[in-house]
Design an enzyme around this catalytic site. Structure first.
Site, PDB file in Angstrom:
ATOM      1  N   ASN A   8       0.646  -1.321  -0.094  1.00 54.56           N
ATOM      2  CA  ASN A   8       0.019  -0.078   0.203  1.00 54.56           C
ATOM      3  C   ASN A   8       0.935   1.233   0.038  1.00 54.56           C
ATOM      4  OD1 ASN A   8      -1.537   1.980   0.311  1.00 54.56           O
ATOM      5  ND2 ASN A   8      -2.344   1.370   2.558  1.00 54.56           N
ATOM      6  N   LYS A  10      -0.020   4.354  -0.311  1.00 54.09           N
ATOM      7  CA  LYS A  10      -0.518   5.405   0.079  1.00 54.09           C
ATOM      8  C   LYS A  10      -0.179   6.516  -0.847  1.00 54.09           C
ATOM      9  CE  LYS A  10      -0.179   3.396   4.640  1.00 54.09           C
ATOM     10  NZ  LYS A  10      -0.372   3.659   6.094  1.00 54.09           N
ATOM     11  N   HIS A  95      -9.743   1.083   4.507  1.00 57.63           N
ATOM     12  CA  HIS A  95      -8.333   1.364   5.195  1.00 57.63           C
ATOM     13  C   HIS A  95      -8.703   2.339   6.257  1.00 57.63           C
ATOM     14  CE1 HIS A  95      -4.277   2.491   6.226  1.00 57.63           C
ATOM     15  NE2 HIS A  95      -3.839   1.567   5.633  1.00 57.63           N
ATOM     16  N   GLU A  97      -7.096   4.810   7.405  1.00 52.87           N
ATOM     17  CA  GLU A  97      -6.959   6.115   7.161  1.00 52.87           C
ATOM     18  C   GLU A  97      -7.958   6.897   6.252  1.00 52.87           C
ATOM     19  OE1 GLU A  97      -3.063   5.813   5.368  1.00 52.87           O
ATOM     20  OE2 GLU A  97      -2.360   5.079   7.147  1.00 52.87           O
ATOM     21  N   GLU A 165      -5.601  -4.895  10.465  1.00 49.83           N
ATOM     22  CA  GLU A 165      -4.834  -3.842  10.615  1.00 49.83           C
ATOM     23  C   GLU A 165      -4.995  -3.055  11.750  1.00 49.83           C
ATOM     24  OE1 GLU A 165      -2.413  -2.581   6.581  1.00 49.83           O
ATOM     25  OE2 GLU A 165      -4.226  -1.324   7.128  1.00 49.83           O
ATOM     26  N   GLY A 171       2.146   2.176  10.890  1.00 51.50           N
ATOM     27  CA  GLY A 171       3.275   3.128  10.607  1.00 51.50           C
ATOM     28  C   GLY A 171       4.003   3.698  12.068  1.00 51.50           C
ATOM     29  N   SER A 211       3.199  -2.238  10.584  1.00 51.24           N
ATOM     30  CA  SER A 211       4.548  -2.315  10.793  1.00 51.24           C
ATOM     31  C   SER A 211       5.104  -3.560  10.464  1.00 51.24           C
ATOM     32  CB  SER A 211       4.810  -2.003  12.367  1.00 51.24           C
ATOM     33  OG  SER A 211       4.471  -0.499  12.398  1.00 51.24           O
ATOM     34  N   GLY A 233       4.990   1.350   4.974  1.00 50.95           N
ATOM     35  CA  GLY A 233       6.304   1.944   4.896  1.00 50.95           C
ATOM     36  C   GLY A 233       7.181   1.043   4.149  1.00 50.95           C
TER      37      GLY A 233
HETATM   38  P1  PGA Z   1       2.713   0.334   7.786  1.00 51.21           P
HETATM   39  O1  PGA Z   1       1.304   0.626   7.123  1.00 51.21           O
HETATM   40  O2  PGA Z   1       3.241  -0.881   7.040  1.00 51.21           O
HETATM   41  O3  PGA Z   1       3.425   1.486   7.353  1.00 51.21           O
HETATM   42  O4  PGA Z   1       2.402   0.396   9.056  1.00 51.21           O
HETATM   43  C1  PGA Z   1       0.319  -0.621   6.768  1.00 51.21           C
HETATM   44  C2  PGA Z   1      -1.009  -0.166   6.040  1.00 51.21           C
HETATM   45  O5  PGA Z   1      -1.400   1.111   6.385  1.00 51.21           O
HETATM   46  O6  PGA Z   1      -1.653  -0.619   5.425  1.00 51.21           O
END
Ligand code: PGA
Length: 254
Positions: A8, A10, A95, A97, A165, A171, A211, A233
């Site tokens: 992802n 983003k 998601h 976000e 998640e 993140g 993460s 990330g």
């Molecule tokens: P992350 O994000 O691996 O940076 O924690 C995961 C996601 O938001 O799908």
């Protein structure tokens, strides 16, 4: 079950990033390419360009969102049909976000999933609790409610992946304990079984996200009922994405 390792991106990436799938191909062995489903979900401008620019890449592509309507006066939106027209096979929906910044509800995610399935897309439907909810002991209930509300009745093992998640792990570098992930994924499988029956539920991949890094991927992917990962990330650099893909090669998730 095949592991699905999805990136992802983003809101990251310019046109030069269309070269990343070729970079990824260089880093992967034939066994990983054969055994693991790799997906990259870039921002929309890249998604439209990538299919045309990237030949023979060992990945399929996906969008990070779509609208529930097929077309209409919805400024700034992209329909599932339009996503499918780019050549994408997947769409991430719900998601955290988008739930947080765009106030997306379970009902909206559900409607988007119906539209996505009608357009032939595989949906990656995200669920997960906040830290407050976890500390209040409500993580299981919240995730169960999100699954109930966000997954439409047309869900099958072929058209849907559920991504667990925990919001507080996204993140942040924080990851739940392996036991907590195992418990939550077993709980999700049980909810899916209650709702869709065992044969359908057993075919639905359940990804973990939050993460995931090369250093923890093998341990997480070895957990029963973890059938892949959704990665933010660590998916932006192809060497770390490739390392996670290689970790997935050896686990069948069940
Ligand atoms: P992350 O994000 O691996 O940076 O924690 C995961 C996601 O938001 O799908």
């Amino acid at each position: 079950m095949r592991q699905v390792i999805a990136a992802n991106w983003k809101m990251h990436g310019d046109f030069s990033w269309a070269a990343k799938p070729a970079e990824l191909a260089e880093l992967l062995d034939a066994d990983t390419i054969d055994k693991v489903d790799l997906v990259i979900c870039p921002p929309m401008h890249l998604l439209a360009a990538m299919e045309a620019m990237v030949e023979d890449a060992p990945v399929t592509f996906g969008a990070q969102n779509c609208h529930a309507e097929t077309s209409g006066a919805y400024t700034g939106e992209v329909s599932a049909q339009m996503v499918a027209e780019t050549g994408a096979a997947y769409v991430i929906l719900g998601h955290s976000e988008r739930r947080q910044y765009s106030a997306e509800t379970d009902a909206q995610v559900n409607a988007k999933a119906i539209a996505a399935h009608a357009a032939g897309l595989i949906t990656i439907i995200c669920v997960g609790e906040s830290l407050d909810m976890r500390e209040a002991g409500r993580a299981d209930d919240i995730v169960a409610a999100q699954i109930k509300g966000s997954l439409p009745d047309c869900v099958t093992g072929m058209n849907t992946i559920v991504a667990y998640e925990p919001i507080w792990a996204i993140g942040t570098g924080k990851v739940p304990s392996l036991d907590d992930i195992a418990r939550m994924h077993a709980g999700i499988r049980a909810r899916l079984t209650e709702r869709f029956g065992e044969s359908t539920a057993d075919g639905i991949a359940i990804q973990y996200g939050g993460s995931v890094k090369p250093a923890n991927a093998a341990d997480i992917l070895a957990i029963p009922n973890v059938d892949g990962a959704l990665i933010g990330g660590a998916s932006l650099e192809m060497d770390s994405f490739a390392a996670i893909a290689k970790a997935a090669r050896d686990y069948d998730g069940l």
